[in-house]
Scaffold this active site. Structure first.
Site, PDB file in Angstrom:
ATOM      1  N   THR A 158       0.852  -1.197   0.000  1.00 13.52           N
ATOM      2  CA  THR A 158       0.000   0.000   0.000  1.00 13.52           C
ATOM      3  C   THR A 158       0.885   1.244   0.000  1.00 13.52           C
ATOM      4  O   THR A 158       1.883   1.283   0.735  1.00 13.52           O
ATOM      5  CB  THR A 158      -0.893  -0.006   1.261  1.00 13.52           C
ATOM      6  N   GLN A 279     -41.252  -4.581   7.835  1.00 20.30           N
ATOM      7  CA  GLN A 279     -40.553  -5.134   9.005  1.00 20.30           C
ATOM      8  C   GLN A 279     -39.261  -5.860   8.611  1.00 20.30           C
ATOM      9  O   GLN A 279     -38.254  -5.766   9.315  1.00 20.30           O
ATOM     10  CB  GLN A 279     -41.493  -6.094   9.737  1.00 20.30           C
ATOM     11  N   GLY A 340     -31.729  -4.154  -7.280  1.00 21.45           N
ATOM     12  CA  GLY A 340     -30.925  -4.133  -8.508  1.00 21.45           C
ATOM     13  C   GLY A 340     -30.099  -2.856  -8.637  1.00 21.45           C
ATOM     14  O   GLY A 340     -28.988  -2.880  -9.180  1.00 21.45           O
ATOM     15  N   GLU A 363      -3.313  -6.459   6.725  1.00 23.45           N
ATOM     16  CA  GLU A 363      -2.844  -6.409   8.124  1.00 23.45           C
ATOM     17  C   GLU A 363      -3.309  -7.650   8.897  1.00 23.45           C
ATOM     18  O   GLU A 363      -3.637  -7.582  10.080  1.00 23.45           O
ATOM     19  CB  GLU A 363      -3.242  -5.086   8.779  1.00 23.45           C
TER      20      GLU A 363
END
Ligand code: CAA
Length: 383
Positions: A158, A279, A340, A363
C-alpha cells in the site's frame, strides 16, 4: 464509565467530517473509476496534521491521542476508504514504527517529513510466498561491512507507487526464523529499489498498491531499526497499531453503508410505501446498526488500551476482526436493500461493498486475527 466523546473529540470529528464531505465526497467515486490517487487531498490532510496524528509535535506530528486517530479514520473512511488506507499506513505502520524504534537521527531524517505529510511512507512486509506466515520471508539482508545488502521482492505494498520512504523487513539469519529478521528504514530512491506496476484491485482502487523489488540495495547499518535481529517483533508490535486503524476504516465503511441503506430505504417506494416501512427491512437495519455500534465500542476500547501503554495485541485483533466482518456484513445488506440499483455504480453501495472486502485481508486476514486472539486468550488463561 463515560461513553461520550469529549468536547475536543467532538470538535475534531466535526472538522474531519466537514473536510471529508467538502473535499473527498465530490471526487471519491470518480477517483475509484479512474484509479486516481487523491494526492491533493492527502497533501491537505498532511497540512492538517493527519499524516502523523499521534506523533509528538517535536517530531513533526500533531501530538494527539489514539482515540482522535480512530475518529479521524472512521470519518475519512465513511467517505473515501482509498484515502483512509493511505493515512492508515503512513500513521500507524510508518510514523509509529519510527517513533517507537527509531534513533534520534532516524527520527530527524525520516520521521519529521513523514509526520508533517511532506513525504509518504510504505510498509514492506508481505512477499509473494510469505503473507500470513510472516516469519518465512525470503528477502535477504546480508551484512557487508557498514552496510546490509538487500535482495528480494515485497508485494501488495500500500502507498508503494507514491512512496518516498520504506519500512522494510528482511531476513538476515534464515536458520533463526522469526528471530532472524531485521527492520530498516530507507529512501525509495536508494539505488536498486524498483517500484513495480500498480495492481488492478477490486476495491480501494484509488489507493496505490504495487510490488517493490530490491536488487543489491545497500542500506547503511545506521538505518536498521532496533537491535540486530529484532525485526519480527517490531513488525508484530507495529501491526498491533495498524489493526486498530484498519478496524476504524472498516467501521467508517460500514457506517456509510448503513446511512446509504436508510436514505435509499426511506425514498424508495414499493407496494405504496417506503421500503423502511417493511418489518423485514427494519430487521436488517437493526442488525446493521447493532453491529456498527458494537464495532465502534471495540475500537474505542482498543484505542483506550493503547493509551494505557501496555500490550494491546488482543484488543486490536478483536477490534479488527469484528469491524472488518461487520463491514462485509453491513455493506452486503445495504446492497440488498438497494435491490438491482445497488448492483450499479449509480449508487455508492457497490463501491462500499468492494472497499469493505479488503479490510478482512490486509494487516492479517480474519483467520490470522482469530489465531492472535486465541493465542492471547489461552496465554491469559494459563497466567
Ligand atoms: N507483540 C510483541 N511480541 C510479539 C507479538 C506482538 N504483537 N506477536 C508476536 N510476538 C512475539 C512472540 O511472543 C514470539 O516471541 P517469543 O518467541 O520470544 O515468545 C515471537 O514474536 C514470534 O511469535 P510467534 O511464534 O507467534 O510467530 P509466528 O511465526 O507463529 O507468527 C502470526 C505469528 C500471528 C501468524 C504472525 O506471523 C502474523 O501476524 N502474520 C500476519 C502478518 C500480517 O498481518 N501481514 C500483513 C502485512 S502488512 C499490510 O497489510 C499493510 C498494508 O499494506 C495495509
Amino acid at each position: 464509565m463515560d461513553f461520550t466523546l469529549t468536547a475536543e473529540h467532538t470538535q475534531l470529528r466535526d472538522l474531519i467530517r466537514n473536510f471529508a464531505e467538502k473535499e473527498l465526497r465530490p471526487v471519491a467515486a470518480k477517483n475509484d473509476k479512474t484509479h486516481t490517487f487523491p494526492m491533493e487531498q492527502i497533501k491537505k490532510l498532511g497540512e492538517m496534521g493527519f499524516m502523523g496524528m499521534v506523533i509528538p509535535e517535536e517530531w513533526g506530528g500533531a501530538g494527539m491521542d489514539p482515540i482522535s486517530y480512530v475518529i479521524m479514520m472512521e470519518e475519512i473512511s465513511r467517505v473515501c476508504a482509498s484515502t483512509s488506507v493511505t493515512l492508515s499506513v503512513n500513521n500507524s505502520l510508518v510514523c509509529e514504527v519510527l517513533k517507537n524504534f527509531g534513533t534520534e537521527d532516524q527520527k530527524k531524517r525520516f520521521l519529521i517529513p513523514l509526520a508533517k505529510g511532506e513525504k509518504i511512507g510504505a510498509y514492506c512486509l508481505t512477499e509473494p510466498m510469505s503473507g500470513s506466515d510472516a516469519a518465512t520471508q525470503k528477502t535477504s539482508a546480508k551484512l557487508d561491512g557498514d552496510f546490509y545488502v538487500i535482495n528480494g521482492a515485497k508485494n501488495f505494498i500500500t502507498n508503494g507507487p507514491q512512496s518516498d520512504t520504506l519500512i522494510l523487513f528482511a531476513m538476515t539469519d534464515p536458520s533463526k526464523g522469526a528471530k532472524g529478521v531485521n527492520a530498516f528504514v530507507l529512501d525509495t530512491k536508494t539505488p536498486g529499489v524498483v517500484i513495480g506496476k500498480g495492481e488492478n484491485k477490486m476495491g480501494i482502487r484509488s489507493s496505490g498498491t504495487c510490488t517493490i523489488s530490491f536488487d543489491n540495495v545497500r542500506v547503511p547499518v545506521n538505518q536498521r531499526l532496533g537491535e540486530e535481529l529484532s525485526g519480527f517483533i517490531i513488525a508484530m508490535k507495529t501491526l498491533d497499531n495498524g489493526r486498530i486503524g484498519i478496524a476504524a476504516q472498516a467501521l467508517g465503511i460500514a457506517q456509510a453503508a448503513l446511512e446509504e441503506a436508510i436514505k435509499y430505504g426511506k425514498e424508495r417506494k414499493q407496494f405504496d410505501r417506503p421500503l423502511t416501512d417493511n418489518q423485514g427491512i427494519r430487521w436488517m437495519i437493526a442488525d446493521m446498526a447493532t453491529r456498527v455500534e458494537a464495532a465502534r465500542q471495540l475500537i474505542f476500547q482498543a484505542a483506550y488500551q493503547k493509551t494505557l501503554g501496555g500490550r494491546f495485541t488482543k484488543y486490536s485483533a478483536i477490534a479488527k476482526l469484528f469491524a472488518s466482518e461487520t463491514a462485509t456484513y453491513v455493506t452486503n445488506k445495504a446492497l440488498q436493500i438497494h435491490g438491482g440499483y445497488g448492483f450499479t455504480s449509480e449508487y455508492p453501495a457497490e463501491r462500499l461493498m468492494r472497499d469493505a472486502r479488503v479490510t478482512e485481508l490486509y494487516e492479517g486476514t480474519s483467520e490470522i486475527q482469530r489465531l492472535v486472539i486465541a493465542m492471547q486468550t489461552l496465554k491469559e488463561f494459563d497466567a
